[in-house]
Design a protein around this motif. Structure first.
Motif, PDB file in Angstrom:
ATOM      1  N   TRP A  68      35.858 -34.016 -28.848  1.00 21.11           N
ATOM      2  CA  TRP A  68      37.059 -33.235 -29.018  1.00 21.11           C
ATOM      3  C   TRP A  68      35.689 -32.141 -28.569  1.00 21.11           C
ATOM      4  O   TRP A  68      35.834 -31.071 -27.809  1.00 21.11           O
ATOM      5  N   ILE A  69      34.814 -31.882 -29.048  1.00 19.22           N
ATOM      6  CA  ILE A  69      34.129 -30.972 -29.487  1.00 19.22           C
ATOM      7  C   ILE A  69      32.825 -31.053 -28.331  1.00 19.22           C
ATOM      8  O   ILE A  69      32.320 -29.898 -27.782  1.00 19.22           O
ATOM      9  N   PHE A  70      32.481 -32.018 -27.587  1.00 24.97           N
ATOM     10  CA  PHE A  70      31.709 -31.500 -27.128  1.00 24.97           C
ATOM     11  C   PHE A  70      32.353 -31.668 -25.344  1.00 24.97           C
ATOM     12  O   PHE A  70      31.853 -30.563 -25.753  1.00 24.97           O
ATOM     13  N   PHE A  71      33.347 -32.263 -25.258  1.00 25.22           N
ATOM     14  CA  PHE A  71      34.403 -31.293 -23.871  1.00 25.22           C
ATOM     15  C   PHE A  71      34.894 -30.547 -24.093  1.00 25.22           C
ATOM     16  O   PHE A  71      34.822 -29.568 -23.051  1.00 25.22           O
ATOM     17  N   PRO A  76      32.457 -28.530 -21.190  1.00 23.54           N
ATOM     18  CA  PRO A  76      34.048 -28.271 -20.773  1.00 23.54           C
ATOM     19  C   PRO A  76      34.483 -28.689 -19.112  1.00 23.54           C
ATOM     20  O   PRO A  76      33.401 -28.848 -18.601  1.00 23.54           O
ATOM     21  N   MET A  77      35.069 -29.952 -19.301  1.00 24.11           N
ATOM     22  CA  MET A  77      35.603 -30.221 -17.912  1.00 24.11           C
ATOM     23  C   MET A  77      36.573 -29.140 -17.121  1.00 24.11           C
ATOM     24  O   MET A  77      37.517 -28.791 -17.166  1.00 24.11           O
ATOM     25  N   ASP A  78      36.020 -28.620 -15.980  1.00 23.03           N
ATOM     26  CA  ASP A  78      36.127 -27.955 -14.733  1.00 23.03           C
ATOM     27  C   ASP A  78      37.346 -28.471 -13.500  1.00 23.03           C
ATOM     28  O   ASP A  78      35.822 -29.125 -13.067  1.00 23.03           O
ATOM     29  N   PRO A  86      40.279 -29.417 -23.927  1.00 26.17           N
ATOM     30  CA  PRO A  86      38.997 -31.397 -24.893  1.00 26.17           C
ATOM     31  C   PRO A  86      40.641 -31.775 -25.713  1.00 26.17           C
ATOM     32  O   PRO A  86      40.575 -33.504 -25.640  1.00 26.17           O
ATOM     33  N   VAL A  87      41.567 -31.546 -26.140  1.00 24.15           N
ATOM     34  CA  VAL A  87      42.999 -32.499 -26.614  1.00 24.15           C
ATOM     35  C   VAL A  87      43.050 -33.592 -25.342  1.00 24.15           C
ATOM     36  O   VAL A  87      43.596 -34.826 -26.319  1.00 24.15           O
ATOM     37  N   LEU A  88      42.779 -32.936 -24.512  1.00 21.93           N
ATOM     38  CA  LEU A  88      43.757 -33.896 -23.535  1.00 21.93           C
ATOM     39  C   LEU A  88      42.468 -35.476 -23.205  1.00 21.93           C
ATOM     40  O   LEU A  88      42.750 -36.048 -22.613  1.00 21.93           O
TER      41      LEU A  88
END
Length: 207
Positions: A68-71, A76-78, A86-88
């Motif tokens: 969660w912290i990393f993404f 961040p996934m865009d 990030p929860v997903l």
């Protein structure tokens, strides 16, 4: 462990409380992090009757929080301009970590059965001779969806909708005042219930 955890969460709370300009951002931060930390191990502890180990629980929490912290902050996934929460990403990784971690450590389910099999203890009758749990014990630990357990799940959903409405529409009193007051009320209610149970046990001993 409870005392240590209380201190750790207190430090985290003080460290993060002054890093947000709005209460909505802080609430989302804590709620999202808690989801990736606790959802998988708690659901597994309540609903999964198979092998469960401490390693699985810790691995699930660590991987969930780390992902969660990393993404959320570093990568961040865009997708087409939409940033994936990030929860997903953290939840499935937390589940994978639980499954892998479950292959290591002491099986707590079997250990519980071994403890129940100790001769001369009141819990001995909870396990059958073939090392399967008795119907009485299964009934004792079964989650009743049409009872208090189900009511608590429904309450959680209603509170989620209530808080979600406050966040989306930026209703300050819901998050700034409603959430703390409801949390305080729940804690007081649980503590009062605990006191009544202690009082009933003490009265029983006195008789």
């Amino acid at each position: 462990m409870t005392g240590i955890s209380a201190v750790v969460f207190g430090i985290i709370g003080l460290a993060t409380a002054f890093r947000f300009e709005r209460v909505y951002d802080e609430f989302l931060f804590i709620a999202s992090l808690s989801m990736t930390l606790l959802f998988v191990p708690m659901i597994a502890a309540l609903m999964y009757d198979g092998r469960k180990t401490n390693v699985a629980g810790l691995a699930s929490m660590i991987v969930g929080a780390a992902s969660w912290i990393f993404f959320g902050y570093f990568l961040p996934m865009d997708i087409d301009g939409y940033v994936i929460d990030p929860v997903l990403i953290g939840l499935p990784l937390s589940l994978i970590a639980f499954v892998i971690g479950n292959r290591f450590g002491v099986d707590l389910t079997e250990k519980r059965k071994e403890d129940l099999l100790v001769k001369g203890t009141p819990a001995e009758e909870m396990v059958n001779e073939d090392r399967t749990l008795s119907e009485e014990y299964k009934k004792e630990i079964r989650i009743e969806w049409f009872g208090m357990d189900g009511a608590l799940v429904l309450l959680y959903i209603l509170l989620g909708c209530f808080y979600g409405y406050g966040i989306i529409n930026q209703v300050e009193w819901i998050i700034g005042y409603g959430a703390p007051v409801i949390a305080i009320g729940i804690v007081i209610g649980v503590f009062a219930k605990y006191l009544t149970e202690v009082a009933s046990v003490m009265n029983g001993k006195n008789r």
